[in-house]
Design a protein around this motif. Structure first.
Motif, PDB file in Angstrom:
ATOM      1  N   SER A   1       7.168 -22.795  23.315  1.00  0.00           N
ATOM      2  CA  SER A   1       8.594 -22.370  23.486  1.00  0.00           C
ATOM      3  C   SER A   1       8.607 -21.179  24.832  1.00  0.00           C
ATOM      4  O   SER A   1       9.311 -21.463  25.804  1.00  0.00           O
ATOM      5  N   ASP A   2       7.777 -20.278  24.413  1.00  0.00           N
ATOM      6  CA  ASP A   2       7.589 -19.378  25.550  1.00  0.00           C
ATOM      7  C   ASP A   2       7.150 -19.819  26.746  1.00  0.00           C
ATOM      8  O   ASP A   2       7.409 -19.322  28.056  1.00  0.00           O
ATOM      9  N   SER A   3       6.174 -20.761  26.665  1.00  0.00           N
ATOM     10  CA  SER A   3       5.362 -20.990  27.935  1.00  0.00           C
ATOM     11  C   SER A   3       6.073 -22.331  28.609  1.00  0.00           C
ATOM     12  O   SER A   3       5.928 -22.336  29.760  1.00  0.00           O
TER      13      SER A   3
ATOM     14  N   PHE B   1      26.433 -26.356  23.553  1.00  0.00           N
ATOM     15  CA  PHE B   1      27.136 -25.731  24.465  1.00  0.00           C
ATOM     16  C   PHE B   1      27.464 -24.263  24.630  1.00  0.00           C
ATOM     17  O   PHE B   1      27.685 -23.638  25.550  1.00  0.00           O
ATOM     18  N   PHE B   2      26.966 -23.705  23.458  1.00  0.00           N
ATOM     19  CA  PHE B   2      27.530 -22.236  23.237  1.00  0.00           C
ATOM     20  C   PHE B   2      25.934 -21.342  23.619  1.00  0.00           C
ATOM     21  O   PHE B   2      26.251 -19.891  23.135  1.00  0.00           O
ATOM     22  N   TYR B   3      24.743 -21.932  23.594  1.00  0.00           N
ATOM     23  CA  TYR B   3      23.670 -21.035  23.397  1.00  0.00           C
ATOM     24  C   TYR B   3      23.413 -20.564  24.762  1.00  0.00           C
ATOM     25  O   TYR B   3      23.519 -21.110  25.791  1.00  0.00           O
ATOM     26  N   ARG B   4      22.740 -19.348  24.702  1.00  0.00           N
ATOM     27  CA  ARG B   4      22.126 -18.625  25.821  1.00  0.00           C
ATOM     28  C   ARG B   4      20.572 -19.090  25.647  1.00  0.00           C
ATOM     29  O   ARG B   4      19.688 -18.764  24.774  1.00  0.00           O
ATOM     30  N   ASN B   5      20.056 -19.810  26.669  1.00  0.00           N
ATOM     31  CA  ASN B   5      18.917 -20.224  26.835  1.00  0.00           C
ATOM     32  C   ASN B   5      17.840 -19.365  27.712  1.00  0.00           C
ATOM     33  O   ASN B   5      18.481 -19.126  28.959  1.00  0.00           O
ATOM     34  N   LYS B   6      16.443 -19.095  27.283  1.00  0.00           N
ATOM     35  CA  LYS B   6      15.702 -18.356  28.378  1.00  0.00           C
ATOM     36  C   LYS B   6      14.827 -19.427  28.782  1.00  0.00           C
ATOM     37  O   LYS B   6      14.214 -20.225  28.029  1.00  0.00           O
ATOM     38  N   HIS B   7      14.451 -19.261  30.118  1.00  0.00           N
ATOM     39  CA  HIS B   7      13.362 -20.144  30.869  1.00  0.00           C
ATOM     40  C   HIS B   7      12.052 -19.891  30.336  1.00  0.00           C
ATOM     41  O   HIS B   7      11.758 -18.761  30.067  1.00  0.00           O
ATOM     42  N   PRO B   8      11.289 -21.061  30.033  1.00  0.00           N
ATOM     43  CA  PRO B   8       9.932 -20.788  29.960  1.00  0.00           C
ATOM     44  C   PRO B   8       9.189 -20.036  30.854  1.00  0.00           C
ATOM     45  O   PRO B   8       9.683 -20.182  32.101  1.00  0.00           O
ATOM     46  N   GLN B   9       8.133 -19.161  30.692  1.00  0.00           N
ATOM     47  CA  GLN B   9       7.669 -18.159  31.679  1.00  0.00           C
ATOM     48  C   GLN B   9       6.394 -18.817  32.029  1.00  0.00           C
ATOM     49  O   GLN B   9       5.552 -18.050  32.908  1.00  0.00           O
ATOM     50  N   GLY B  10       5.903 -20.000  31.791  1.00  0.00           N
ATOM     51  CA  GLY B  10       4.594 -20.396  31.823  1.00  0.00           C
ATOM     52  C   GLY B  10       3.583 -19.620  30.854  1.00  0.00           C
ATOM     53  O   GLY B  10       3.909 -19.209  29.926  1.00  0.00           O
ATOM     54  N   SER B  11       2.172 -20.097  30.885  1.00  0.00           N
ATOM     55  CA  SER B  11       1.247 -19.720  29.938  1.00  0.00           C
ATOM     56  C   SER B  11       1.414 -18.109  29.617  1.00  0.00           C
ATOM     57  O   SER B  11       1.309 -17.348  30.465  1.00  0.00           O
ATOM     58  N   ILE B  12       1.935 -17.839  28.391  1.00  0.00           N
ATOM     59  CA  ILE B  12       1.960 -16.375  27.939  1.00  0.00           C
ATOM     60  C   ILE B  12       0.773 -15.454  27.751  1.00  0.00           C
ATOM     61  O   ILE B  12       0.596 -14.309  27.799  1.00  0.00           O
ATOM     62  N   PHE B  13      -0.406 -16.531  27.683  1.00  0.00           N
ATOM     63  CA  PHE B  13      -1.793 -16.018  27.678  1.00  0.00           C
ATOM     64  C   PHE B  13      -2.127 -15.471  28.880  1.00  0.00           C
ATOM     65  O   PHE B  13      -3.331 -14.530  29.175  1.00  0.00           O
ATOM     66  N   THR B  14      -1.437 -15.858  30.031  1.00  0.00           N
ATOM     67  CA  THR B  14      -2.291 -15.697  31.465  1.00  0.00           C
ATOM     68  C   THR B  14      -2.046 -14.192  31.722  1.00  0.00           C
ATOM     69  O   THR B  14      -2.835 -13.376  32.080  1.00  0.00           O
ATOM     70  N   PRO B  15      -0.757 -13.415  31.571  1.00  0.00           N
ATOM     71  CA  PRO B  15      -0.705 -12.014  31.654  1.00  0.00           C
ATOM     72  C   PRO B  15      -1.547 -11.176  30.856  1.00  0.00           C
ATOM     73  O   PRO B  15      -2.091 -10.113  31.462  1.00  0.00           O
TER      74      PRO B  15
ATOM     75  N   VAL C   1      -4.677  -8.729  32.476  1.00  0.00           N
ATOM     76  CA  VAL C   1      -5.027  -7.306  31.958  1.00  0.00           C
ATOM     77  C   VAL C   1      -6.281  -6.758  31.846  1.00  0.00           C
ATOM     78  O   VAL C   1      -7.074  -5.907  32.097  1.00  0.00           O
ATOM     79  N   PHE C   2      -7.099  -7.678  30.741  1.00  0.00           N
ATOM     80  CA  PHE C   2      -8.240  -7.391  30.455  1.00  0.00           C
ATOM     81  C   PHE C   2      -9.139  -7.621  31.695  1.00  0.00           C
ATOM     82  O   PHE C   2     -10.269  -6.976  31.684  1.00  0.00           O
ATOM     83  N   VAL C   3      -9.161  -8.715  32.093  1.00  0.00           N
ATOM     84  CA  VAL C   3      -9.838  -8.996  33.665  1.00  0.00           C
ATOM     85  C   VAL C   3      -9.995  -8.067  34.554  1.00  0.00           C
ATOM     86  O   VAL C   3     -10.870  -7.518  34.980  1.00  0.00           O
TER      87      VAL C   3
END
Length: 589
Positions: free
Chosen positions: A97-99, A246-260, A264-266
């Motif tokens: 969903s997020d990605s 017709f009533f939902y607010r939808n958020k765009h998927p952001q690409g792989s959520i594991f990449t950010p 950070v660790f790298v």
């Protein structure tokens, strides 16, 4: 201070991605999209989906034991593994969903996957050639034939289609409903805590219908009809969910959520020889209004090195794998910090596993007669806490929350961490009650060959229901409010992993207890298919002791989490390190 990101186009792209859109992909209008009107459709879908899955999961042990002829301990482990898999797969649903897909399309796709599983279960339960022969068809000297080969394959394929669909749906139903409230509107932000209580009420209604109407249908008309009714409920839920598009607010998927997170660790590792900055003011930020006082500024300082800009005089832009923003680092810190809280809820869900397995079989060994012609299905006892909760949840929201809000100045009355703690303490007494009643039931039968009434085991369900109202809702609210844009579904899915690990731990405990308590001259506590010969009461006492120890560990973990917050974080905000603490562009019209 230099606040350039070195990635202007990337910042603008992320800014655009975070604006909520309607079903056509256009920016949402505050007076048309989202809010409680949109949430109603999500709650309706959730109630119907819960109705469908609860009717299967809560009575599955009866079907597996009586129709598929698995042993009692194997049946209990099969059910706990099934439920555990559902909640583990919620991570997959949150990630997709997020990605890549977004909440709406994830719910639609996996809703049909779950529906196909119910239909296949119904067919398998209806056709005798897909089930092992009934025990009464065999000679008394022979044991019941356990399902195997093609029959077992059909059963497990159907069962795990349901698990895949339901698991991927769960975090998205919660997060999609929460996404309908705008972060830039204080009035709607205040409604977010109310939403989580309403969502739990919707869950209780679905469970109640499943544990009364659908379990009765399964008992009276057969499991094939019961599975078919679950399929019908799921189909209705999908229709309700689509009706609200017709009533939902939808958020765009952001690409792989594991990449950010990986960046950070790298970056922190690549700059491990850098000196940790003494002030967060000099760290790299992605936006002017990004918080100068991150909530975890004083913890896990080694990760702050990922935000340190290396000046080499070349004016070259550093790679995002070497230079991260404060908000990215803070999200990683939050994920690390909430893991102990997450771990302390596993025992809670191990206790839940007993109520769906051994407590149902406990009821089968009691007098289920309500009248001369009506017998209460033991699985329906699980409806008792939900009957109570359909009354208590509205009282909690309308009376308790406003009252405590005056003293705590917290939107939710008490913080999610406090709410989780109350639930973890209370659940211990569920197992205490279960152990005492099981011992009385067993002794009564052994001494006088009499059966206790089924309603003797009601207290363990009532106490657990009360504790779940605090723990389950508090955990979901806590995790959702920790996540930044693009990770709400995945962080919500982590709460369901607690259920998964709890059910898997239950299977492990059953096996370990049997192994440890077995000897050359005696069987283990749970090794017999007859509860009158087993020592289920001792197993319940073991869980009560583990639960109490777990509560004290939670006190230490929650105190550590609260002390990790920076001094600038308001006392009333320790449960609300929400997206307002991070860079978000919501509904900029």
């Amino acid at each position: 201070m230099n606040i350039q990101t070195g990635q202007g186009s990337r910042k603008d792209s992320m800014h655009a991605q975070q604006v909520s859109v309607d079903w056509r992909g256009k920016p949402c209008m505050p007076n048309k999209h989202g809010g409680m009107r949109a949430v109603i459709f999500v709650l309706g879908f959730q109630a119907l989906e819960i109705t469908a899955i609860a009717a299967v999961g809560n009575n599955l042990i009866t079907y597996v034991f009586n129709e598929m002829h698995f042993s009692l301990s194997k049946s209990a482990n099969l059910v706990t593994n099934f439920v555990g898999t559902i909640f583990l797969l919620s991570l997959l649903g949150g990630f997709l969903s997020d990605s890549y897909l977004g909440s709406f399309w994830t719910m639609l796709i996996f809703g049909f996957v779950e529906l196909s599983g119910y239909l296949l279960l119904s067919v398998q339960a209806h056709l005798p050639q897909l089930r092992p022969p009934p025990c009464n068809m065999m000679s008394p000297e022979e044991h019941c034939m356990e399902a195997e080969g093609f029959k077992a394959t059909v059963f497990f394929v159907a069962l795990y289609l349901v698990a895949l669909g339901s698991g991927c749906l769960k975090p998205n139903m919660i997060s999609h409903g929460a996404d309908q409230f705008r972060n830039d509107d204080p009035a709607q932000c205040k409604k977010l805590s109310t939403y989580f209580n309403i969502a739990y009420f919707s869950f209780c209604v679905g469970e109640l219908i499943a544990l009364t109407v659908l379990i009765w249908v399964q008992t009276r008309s057969g499991m094939d009809v019961g599975f078919g009714v679950s399929a019908g409920a799921m189909a209705m839920g999908l229709a309700v969910m689509v009706s609200g598009a017709f009533f939902y607010r939808n958020k765009h998927p952001q690409g792989s959520i594991f990449t950010p997170i990986a960046r950070v660790f790298v970056a922190a590792f690549s700059k491990r020889k850098q000196i940790c900055p003494s002030s967060s003011d000099i760290l790299h930020r992605s936006h002017i209004n990004e918080s100068n006082n991150p909530p975890f500024a004083n913890k896990f300082r080694f990760l702050d090195k990922a935000c340190v800009r290396v000046e080499d005089g070349s004016n070259m832009k550093e790679s995002p794998w070497r230079l991260c923003t404060v908000s990215e680092v803070e999200q990683v810190k939050i994920i690390i910090s909430v893991i102990p809280i997450f771990g302390c809820t596993i025992i809670f869900n191990t206790i839940l596993a007993q109520l769906q397995t051994f407590s149902v079989q406990q009821g089968n060994a009691m007098d289920t007669k309500l009248t001369e012609s009506f017998h209460v299905p033991p699985a329906s006892l699980q409806a008792i806490p939900y009957i109570m909760l359909t009354v208590l949840v509205p009282i909690y929201e309308t009376c308790f929350v406003p009252l405590t809000r005056k003293f705590t100045r917290t939107d939710s009355g008490i913080t999610p961490l406090q709410r989780i703690g109350v639930g973890l303490f209370t659940v211990t007494f569920s197992m205490v009650a279960a152990a005492m009643i099981e011992r009385k039931r067993r002794e009564t039968y052994m001494e006088s060959n009499k059966l206790l009434s089924l309603f003797w085991i009601a207290p363990q369900f009532l106490i657990f229901g009360l504790s779940e109202m605090f723990t389950a809702v508090g955990l979901i609210e806590f995790f959702y409010k920790q996540s930044r844009a693009g990770m709400q579904a995945f962080l919500t899915a982590m709460t369901y992993c607690s259920y998964s690990f709890g059910f898997y731990l239950s299977s492990l405990l059953v096996s370990l207890v049997n192994k440890i308590t077995s000897g050359s001259s005696k069987d283990g506590w749970l090794s017999d298919n007859d509860l009158n010969n087993d020592r289920l009461d001792l197993f319940y006492w073991l869980l009560a002791a583990l639960s109490l120890i777990n509560f004290f560990i939670y006190l230490l973990c929650s105190n550590w989490y609260s002390s990790s917050l920076s001094p600038s974080t308001n006392a009333g905000e320790d449960d609300h390190i929400s997206s307002s603490k991070h860079v978000q562009a919501e509904d900029i019209m």
